[in-house]
Design a protein around this motif. Structure first.
Motif, mmCIF file in Angstrom:
data_model
loop_
_atom_site.group_PDB
_atom_site.id
_atom_site.type_symbol
_atom_site.label_atom_id
_atom_site.label_comp_id
_atom_site.label_asym_id
_atom_site.label_seq_id
_atom_site.Cartn_x
_atom_site.Cartn_y
_atom_site.Cartn_z
ATOM 1 N N MET A 52 30.949 57.687 42.074
ATOM 2 C CA MET A 52 32.078 56.916 42.800
ATOM 3 C C MET A 52 31.782 55.833 43.187
ATOM 4 O O MET A 52 32.455 54.877 43.298
ATOM 5 C CB MET A 52 32.836 57.978 43.743
ATOM 6 N N VAL A 53 30.808 55.702 44.210
ATOM 7 C CA VAL A 53 30.393 54.324 44.669
ATOM 8 C C VAL A 53 29.661 53.458 43.871
ATOM 9 O O VAL A 53 30.092 51.999 43.762
ATOM 10 C CB VAL A 53 29.388 54.524 45.946
ATOM 11 N N THR A 54 28.971 54.154 42.827
ATOM 12 C CA THR A 54 28.256 53.379 41.733
ATOM 13 C C THR A 54 29.434 52.556 40.991
ATOM 14 O O THR A 54 29.470 51.269 40.653
ATOM 15 C CB THR A 54 27.790 54.159 40.674
ATOM 16 N N LYS A 55 30.561 53.244 40.676
ATOM 17 C CA LYS A 55 31.676 52.694 39.979
ATOM 18 C C LYS A 55 32.410 51.744 40.768
ATOM 19 O O LYS A 55 32.870 50.403 40.404
ATOM 20 C CB LYS A 55 32.982 53.415 39.631
ATOM 21 N N MET A 56 32.744 52.019 42.286
ATOM 22 C CA MET A 56 33.005 51.095 43.087
ATOM 23 C C MET A 56 32.395 49.745 43.207
ATOM 24 O O MET A 56 33.060 48.490 43.060
ATOM 25 C CB MET A 56 33.121 51.589 44.665
ATOM 26 N N ALA A 57 30.954 49.746 43.004
ATOM 27 C CA ALA A 57 30.176 48.637 42.941
ATOM 28 C C ALA A 57 30.469 47.976 41.591
ATOM 29 O O ALA A 57 30.569 46.501 41.962
ATOM 30 C CB ALA A 57 28.680 49.024 43.360
ATOM 31 N N GLU A 58 30.236 48.344 40.722
ATOM 32 C CA GLU A 58 30.556 47.649 39.426
ATOM 33 C C GLU A 58 31.999 47.023 39.371
ATOM 34 O O GLU A 58 32.126 45.887 39.062
ATOM 35 C CB GLU A 58 30.832 48.872 38.379
ATOM 36 N N VAL A 59 32.948 47.718 39.900
ATOM 37 C CA VAL A 59 34.259 47.146 39.757
ATOM 38 C C VAL A 59 34.521 45.820 40.748
ATOM 39 O O VAL A 59 35.043 44.932 40.437
ATOM 40 C CB VAL A 59 35.400 48.146 40.138
ATOM 41 N N THR A 60 33.992 46.083 41.947
ATOM 42 C CA THR A 60 33.900 45.120 42.959
ATOM 43 C C THR A 60 33.251 43.923 42.476
ATOM 44 O O THR A 60 33.777 42.846 42.699
ATOM 45 C CB THR A 60 33.377 45.646 44.361
ATOM 46 N N LEU A 61 32.100 43.979 42.089
ATOM 47 C CA LEU A 61 31.506 42.914 41.587
ATOM 48 C C LEU A 61 32.000 42.122 40.257
ATOM 49 O O LEU A 61 31.911 40.872 39.975
ATOM 50 C CB LEU A 61 29.792 43.192 41.285
ATOM 51 N N ALA A 62 32.705 42.997 39.548
ATOM 52 C CA ALA A 62 33.308 42.466 38.283
ATOM 53 C C ALA A 62 34.405 41.657 38.449
ATOM 54 O O ALA A 62 34.620 40.600 37.886
ATOM 55 C CB ALA A 62 33.896 43.677 37.386
ATOM 56 N N VAL A 63 35.136 42.010 39.781
ATOM 57 C CA VAL A 63 36.309 41.007 40.072
ATOM 58 C C VAL A 63 35.584 39.921 40.775
ATOM 59 O O VAL A 63 36.363 38.735 40.593
ATOM 60 C CB VAL A 63 37.278 41.735 41.133
ATOM 61 N N LYS A 64 34.612 40.090 41.581
ATOM 62 C CA LYS A 64 34.089 38.902 42.289
ATOM 63 C C LYS A 64 33.629 37.907 41.413
ATOM 64 O O LYS A 64 33.992 36.623 41.438
ATOM 65 C CB LYS A 64 32.917 39.595 43.164
ATOM 66 N N TYR A 65 32.995 38.033 40.260
ATOM 67 C CA TYR A 65 32.379 37.316 39.363
ATOM 68 C C TYR A 65 32.982 37.062 37.971
ATOM 69 O O TYR A 65 32.387 36.435 37.317
ATOM 70 C CB TYR A 65 30.849 37.402 39.130
ATOM 71 N N ARG A 66 34.348 37.407 38.021
ATOM 72 C CA ARG A 66 35.045 37.398 36.824
ATOM 73 C C ARG A 66 35.428 36.000 36.432
ATOM 74 O O ARG A 66 35.048 34.952 37.358
ATOM 75 C CB ARG A 66 36.527 38.027 36.868
ATOM 76 N N LYS A 67 35.881 35.415 35.395
ATOM 77 C CA LYS A 67 36.120 34.209 35.002
ATOM 78 C C LYS A 67 37.401 34.163 34.276
ATOM 79 O O LYS A 67 37.715 35.124 33.630
ATOM 80 C CB LYS A 67 35.069 33.569 34.229
ATOM 81 N N LYS A 68 38.196 32.986 34.236
ATOM 82 C CA LYS A 68 39.402 32.973 33.335
ATOM 83 C C LYS A 68 39.297 32.011 32.245
ATOM 84 O O LYS A 68 38.447 30.996 32.351
ATOM 85 C CB LYS A 68 40.509 32.260 34.352
ATOM 86 N N GLY A 69 39.557 32.508 31.110
ATOM 87 C CA GLY A 69 39.090 32.058 29.695
ATOM 88 C C GLY A 69 40.145 30.781 29.424
ATOM 89 O O GLY A 69 40.994 30.920 29.980
ATOM 90 N N GLU A 70 39.740 30.266 28.350
ATOM 91 C CA GLU A 70 40.669 29.017 27.939
ATOM 92 C C GLU A 70 41.996 29.802 27.556
ATOM 93 O O GLU A 70 43.188 28.871 27.477
ATOM 94 C CB GLU A 70 40.024 28.351 26.752
ATOM 95 N N ASN A 71 42.070 30.753 27.025
ATOM 96 C CA ASN A 71 43.355 31.306 26.619
ATOM 97 C C ASN A 71 44.147 31.981 27.673
ATOM 98 O O ASN A 71 45.216 32.641 27.462
ATOM 99 C CB ASN A 71 43.034 32.369 25.584
ATOM 100 N N GLY A 72 43.637 31.828 28.974
ATOM 101 C CA GLY A 72 44.469 32.420 30.211
ATOM 102 C C GLY A 72 44.162 33.927 30.640
ATOM 103 O O GLY A 72 44.701 34.176 31.681
ATOM 104 N N GLU A 73 43.323 34.531 29.649
ATOM 105 C CA GLU A 73 43.076 36.118 30.119
ATOM 106 C C GLU A 73 41.813 35.890 30.875
ATOM 107 O O GLU A 73 40.920 34.868 30.893
ATOM 108 C CB GLU A 73 42.765 36.743 28.636
ATOM 109 N N TYR A 74 41.614 37.043 31.601
ATOM 110 C CA TYR A 74 40.437 37.248 32.446
ATOM 111 C C TYR A 74 39.366 38.030 31.792
ATOM 112 O O TYR A 74 39.624 39.067 30.948
ATOM 113 C CB TYR A 74 41.010 37.679 33.605
ATOM 114 N N TYR A 75 37.940 37.667 32.032
ATOM 115 C CA TYR A 75 36.976 38.269 31.265
ATOM 116 C C TYR A 75 36.015 38.467 32.610
ATOM 117 O O TYR A 75 35.682 37.931 33.497
ATOM 118 C CB TYR A 75 36.047 37.428 30.533
ATOM 119 N N GLY A 76 35.535 39.765 32.766
ATOM 120 C CA GLY A 76 34.530 40.125 33.562
ATOM 121 C C GLY A 76 33.809 41.458 33.345
ATOM 122 O O GLY A 76 34.030 41.979 32.299
ATOM 123 N N GLY A 77 32.974 41.883 34.216
ATOM 124 C CA GLY A 77 32.274 43.016 33.830
ATOM 125 C C GLY A 77 30.637 42.950 33.948
ATOM 126 O O GLY A 77 30.161 41.681 34.572
#
Length: 454
Positions: A110-135
């Motif tokens: 549960m916390v492992t996944k919380m960490a993954e999601v938290t960091l994915a949102v923190k370091y995500r980027k917005k692509g040229e097409n307007g969509e968000y990419y992260g993970g």
């Protein structure tokens, strides 16, 4: 050749990977103050409470999907044949004790996944097409320098293999064979239907349309399955004490041969329970975080709480219901395995009607898994080949199910399991290295909640 691959898979899912997954999960839990247990009320209120709240929600300005759409899309990808066929197969091979280790993986996961999601949102980027990419590949590259870039490359390749083997082969083949066995639908017709519906959903709206589609499909499909399994459990309620006794007993001692069950060792129970638990809820894999990274949220750790909820629903509720129905009904030792074993449990209570109920659930689960996996596919494809090439590469995702529905996919399961191992190792390394940042974000959001509650 396949014997060597199978032996390697058993080694991969043995004690070393268990120690890594459980150990990292415990470490992250300590860094977060065992958030999944001590702050149960907080994350429940900030996830389930918000979903059912009538008050207007401010999710923040950035992102594509609402948190509910994001978790629905993730559950669409995680709740699938792993919950129905995979859990039953784990019990058939590893014995009832495998369920205990599945639960352990879920609690720390549960916390492992919380960490993954938290960091994915923190370091995500917005692509040229307007969509968000992260993970994982994005937080590895952004936060860990050259070493992170190497880890990200390994992870992205393994993820691409996993998505193709799991979504395009395992899920679509399970759907097609179920439709053929129960409703006499030709395999190729099912494959074309899966691809056709997916094309309509994805090409007419991309990630946003997937989120809308899954938010409408996932709740009723989960409800159908819960009702079906609860019926089996209630009709065998007198066997529940013995069921729990076997789960805990055979988690720590070898399970003897019973009926068609050939017996198992503690290591085998541990390996099968761990592999099915992780394969089902994806905690430690980082895959679901690619979807959560597209969510509209006011803070990375807020969306991270949906990661906790996701594991809770997938494993503690759905996979547990499968396990309890299979064991309590007594069919677990009849010599069958996989989805056939779950069919046996449903048939024992619901008769032929139960077969139809489960068949509908399997078809909905596997189709939603396939379409939900598209977000993960386009994310790793964009990372490896560039955003512009995704328009061409995406057709691989749509062509392969038509081929897969007519294939024998037992070996594909082994390949998928190995791919899981190869993405867990670099992801766990990254999570451990980024644990201080994760803890900082959790502490920051807890302070934010306290300010809002005053």
């Amino acid at each position: 050749m396949w014997d060597k691959i199978y032996d390697f898979m058993d080694f991969l899912w043995g004690i070393p990977l268990m120690v890594l997954v459980v150990g990292a999960g415990l470490f992250l839990s300590m860094k977060a103050g065992f958030f999944q247990i001590i702050h149960f009320g907080t994350w429940w209120r900030k996830t389930v409470g918000e979903v059912f709240s009538k008050a207007k929600k401010d999710h923040g300005n950035e992102g594509q999907l609402t948190p509910f759409q994001a978790i629905s899309t993730v559950l669409a990808g995680t709740v699938g044949s792993g919950n129905i066929a995979g859990v039953a197969a784990a019990i058939a091979i590893g014995g009832p004790g495998a369920v205990f280790w599945m639960w352990i993986i879920a609690v720390v996961g549960m916390v492992t996944k919380m960490a993954e999601v938290t960091l994915a949102v923190k370091y995500r980027k917005k692509g040229e097409n307007g969509e968000y990419y992260g993970g994982p590949m994005y937080y590895m590259k952004a936060a860990l320098g050259k070493f992170g870039k190497a880890l990200a490359g390994i992870y992205a390749v393994a993820l691409l293999i996993l998505v193709l083997t799991d979504a395009c082969f395992v899920q679509s083949n399970t759907l097609a064979t179920t439709a053929q066995d129960v409703f006499h639908v030709p395999l190729l017709v099912s494959g074309i239907a899966v691809v056709g519906i997916s094309l309509v959903v994805i090409l007419t709206g991309g990630v946003n349309r997937i989120g809308e589609f899954c938010s409408k499909l996932v709740p009723p499909m989960i409800l159908i399955y819960i009702i079906g399994t609860l019926g089996v459990i209630i009709m065998n309620i007198e066997n529940l004490p013995g069921t729990f006794s076997m789960i805990f007993q055979y988690a720590f001692e070898p399970a003897p041969a019973i009926g068609g069950f050939v017996g198992s060792t503690i290591t085998l129970a541990m390996a099968r329970g761990a592999s099915r638990g992780i394969f089902s809820n994806e905690a430690g894999m980082g895959t679901a975080s690619t979807v959560h990274a597209t969510a509209m949220t006011d803070h990375p750790a807020h969306q991270g709480m949906y990661g906790i909820l996701e594991v809770f629903i997938d494993t503690i509720i759905i996979s547990s219901l499968t396990a309890l129905s299979v064991i309590a009904s007594g069919v677990w030792s009849n010599g069958n395995t996989g989805v056939v074993l779950t069919f046996d449990a449903f048939r024992s209570v619901w008769g032929q009607f139960g077969i139809i109920i489960l068949a509908v659930a399997v078809i909905l689960f596997t189709f939603s898994s396939y379409i939900g996996f598209y977000v993960e596919f386009r994310t790793c494809a964009a990372y490896l080949f560039g955003e512009k090439r995704v328009k061409i590469i995406k057709w691989i995702f749509f062509i392969m199910p038509i081929i897969a529905v007519t294939m024998e996919v037992e070996k594909i399961w082994d390949m998928a399991d190995m791919a899981v191992g190869f993405i867990i190792i670099p992801n766990m390394i990254a999570l451990l290295l980024l644990s201080p940042k994760f803890a900082e974000l959790v502490k920051e959001y807890r302070a934010k909640i306290k300010m809002e509650d005053r």
